[in-house]
Write a protein that holds these residues in place. Structure first.
Motif, mmCIF file in Angstrom:
data_model
loop_
_atom_site.group_PDB
_atom_site.id
_atom_site.type_symbol
_atom_site.label_atom_id
_atom_site.label_comp_id
_atom_site.label_asym_id
_atom_site.label_seq_id
_atom_site.Cartn_x
_atom_site.Cartn_y
_atom_site.Cartn_z
ATOM 1 N N GLY A 94 0.790 -1.221 0.000
ATOM 2 C CA GLY A 94 0.000 0.000 0.000
ATOM 3 C C GLY A 94 0.821 1.270 0.000
ATOM 4 N N THR A 95 2.137 1.154 -0.194
ATOM 5 C CA THR A 95 2.987 2.341 -0.294
ATOM 6 C C THR A 95 3.400 2.529 -1.754
ATOM 7 N N THR A 96 4.080 3.620 -2.022
ATOM 8 C CA THR A 96 4.449 3.954 -3.392
ATOM 9 C C THR A 96 5.832 3.415 -3.738
ATOM 10 N N THR A 97 5.910 2.775 -4.889
ATOM 11 C CA THR A 97 7.175 2.317 -5.455
ATOM 12 C C THR A 97 7.446 3.130 -6.712
ATOM 13 N N ARG A 98 8.698 3.504 -6.917
ATOM 14 C CA ARG A 98 9.097 4.169 -8.162
ATOM 15 C C ARG A 98 9.876 3.166 -8.998
ATOM 16 N N GLN A 99 9.428 2.960 -10.235
ATOM 17 C CA GLN A 99 10.116 2.071 -11.166
ATOM 18 C C GLN A 99 10.927 2.900 -12.147
ATOM 19 N N PHE A 100 12.258 2.677 -12.137
ATOM 20 C CA PHE A 100 13.191 3.334 -13.050
ATOM 21 C C PHE A 100 13.437 2.394 -14.223
ATOM 22 N N ASN A 101 13.294 2.884 -15.436
ATOM 23 C CA ASN A 101 13.322 2.043 -16.631
ATOM 24 C C ASN A 101 14.475 2.426 -17.548
ATOM 25 N N PHE A 102 15.186 1.410 -18.027
ATOM 26 C CA PHE A 102 16.379 1.627 -18.840
ATOM 27 C C PHE A 102 16.353 0.752 -20.082
ATOM 28 N N ALA A 103 16.771 1.313 -21.204
ATOM 29 C CA ALA A 103 17.014 0.514 -22.401
ATOM 30 C C ALA A 103 18.374 -0.157 -22.198
ATOM 31 N N VAL A 104 18.423 -1.460 -22.401
ATOM 32 C CA VAL A 104 19.664 -2.211 -22.210
ATOM 33 C C VAL A 104 19.966 -3.035 -23.457
ATOM 34 N N THR A 105 21.222 -3.423 -23.569
ATOM 35 C CA THR A 105 21.640 -4.369 -24.595
ATOM 36 C C THR A 105 22.080 -5.634 -23.875
ATOM 37 N N ALA A 106 21.497 -6.759 -24.270
ATOM 38 C CA ALA A 106 21.877 -8.049 -23.695
ATOM 39 C C ALA A 106 23.011 -8.649 -24.515
ATOM 40 N N SER A 107 23.907 -9.375 -23.841
ATOM 41 C CA SER A 107 25.007 -10.040 -24.537
ATOM 42 C C SER A 107 24.466 -10.971 -25.609
ATOM 43 N N GLU A 108 23.429 -11.723 -25.244
ATOM 44 C CA GLU A 108 22.714 -12.596 -26.170
ATOM 45 C C GLU A 108 21.248 -12.529 -25.784
ATOM 46 N N THR A 109 20.347 -12.784 -26.717
ATOM 47 C CA THR A 109 18.912 -12.679 -26.420
ATOM 48 C C THR A 109 18.275 -14.039 -26.166
ATOM 49 N N GLY A 110 19.059 -15.032 -25.954
ATOM 50 C CA GLY A 110 18.510 -16.341 -25.622
ATOM 51 C C GLY A 110 19.614 -17.276 -25.193
ATOM 52 N N PRO A 111 19.240 -18.347 -24.532
ATOM 53 C CA PRO A 111 17.854 -18.667 -24.197
ATOM 54 C C PRO A 111 17.345 -17.839 -23.013
ATOM 55 N N VAL A 112 16.047 -17.580 -22.996
ATOM 56 C CA VAL A 112 15.416 -16.903 -21.866
ATOM 57 C C VAL A 112 15.035 -17.984 -20.857
ATOM 58 N N ILE A 113 15.541 -17.838 -19.642
ATOM 59 C CA ILE A 113 15.280 -18.811 -18.574
ATOM 60 C C ILE A 113 14.528 -18.086 -17.469
ATOM 61 N N LEU A 114 13.247 -18.412 -17.311
ATOM 62 C CA LEU A 114 12.400 -17.731 -16.334
ATOM 63 C C LEU A 114 12.541 -18.359 -14.951
ATOM 64 N N THR A 115 12.601 -17.513 -13.928
ATOM 65 C CA THR A 115 12.643 -17.985 -12.540
ATOM 66 C C THR A 115 11.498 -17.431 -11.709
ATOM 67 N N GLU A 116 10.956 -16.270 -12.106
ATOM 68 C CA GLU A 116 9.916 -15.622 -11.310
ATOM 69 C C GLU A 116 8.629 -15.371 -12.091
ATOM 70 N N HIS A 117 8.613 -15.720 -13.353
ATOM 71 C CA HIS A 117 7.456 -15.500 -14.228
ATOM 72 C C HIS A 117 7.061 -16.826 -14.866
ATOM 73 N N ASP A 118 5.835 -16.887 -15.403
ATOM 74 C CA ASP A 118 5.397 -18.160 -15.988
ATOM 75 C C ASP A 118 5.490 -18.203 -17.505
ATOM 76 N N LEU A 119 5.577 -17.052 -18.168
ATOM 77 C CA LEU A 119 5.694 -16.999 -19.624
ATOM 78 C C LEU A 119 6.531 -15.805 -20.038
ATOM 79 N N TYR A 120 7.081 -15.895 -21.249
ATOM 80 C CA TYR A 120 7.703 -14.718 -21.849
ATOM 81 C C TYR A 120 7.300 -14.666 -23.312
ATOM 82 N N GLN A 121 7.442 -13.466 -23.886
ATOM 83 C CA GLN A 121 7.203 -13.308 -25.310
ATOM 84 C C GLN A 121 8.071 -12.172 -25.833
ATOM 85 N N TRP A 122 8.465 -12.311 -27.090
ATOM 86 C CA TRP A 122 9.105 -11.222 -27.803
ATOM 87 C C TRP A 122 7.995 -10.545 -28.591
#
Length: 143
Positions: A94-122
């Motif tokens: 119930g308190t306020t969170t500030r989300q700071f957002n950044f454009a990043v470059t990944a070393s490689e874009t796969g494989p995507v291995i999820l640990t905290e989410h159930d799906l991903y999509q490009w």
């Protein structure tokens, strides 16, 4: 991206009495953006978002964006390219969170291995992005 910017962003948020921070990464592959879906039993379950997570005590916002991207997707951030802005939201406590957002470059874009989410999509930035918040939609419009 400099640590001076990260320090300034944190100081500005604290001056507004916001002390809970989230760092988020906009990961792209050509014209696609990586979205991950919150597990149904999580707070805001089923919502699509960009990889993000809390900034830990003693950690900079830039360190957190690298760490959280790796933890949540298995992708290594090669560079934090630019700051895309922030938005505030009410968290599960119930308190306020500030989300700071950044454009990043990944070393490689796969494989995507999820640990905290159930799906991903490009997803195509030009397409309809259902299931994301207005805050994320506004950030993605800046990519």
């Amino acid at each position: 991206m400099t640590s001076d910017l990260a320090r300034t962003l944190a100081e500005e948020a604290e001056a507004e009495s916001i002390t809970t921070f989230v760092a988020a990464a906009v990961v792209t592959d050509a014209d696609l953006i990586l979205l991950v879906r919150r597990k149904p039993d999580d707070y805001m379950g089923g919502l699509w978002e960009i990889p993000s997570g809390h900034v830990d005590a003693g950690e900079t916002i830039l360190d957190a964006v690298r760490r959280e991207t790796l933890e949540e997707t298995g992708l290594t951030v090669a560079s934090v390219d630019r700051y895309l802005g922030h938005f505030d939201y009410e968290n599960s406590r119930g308190t306020t969170t500030r989300q700071f957002n950044f454009a990043v470059t990944a070393s490689e874009t796969g494989p995507v291995i999820l640990t905290e989410h159930d799906l991903y999509q490009w997803a195509a930035l030009a397409g309809d992005l259902p299931g994301i918040t207005d805050g994320v939609r506004e950030i993605l419009a800046r990519v």
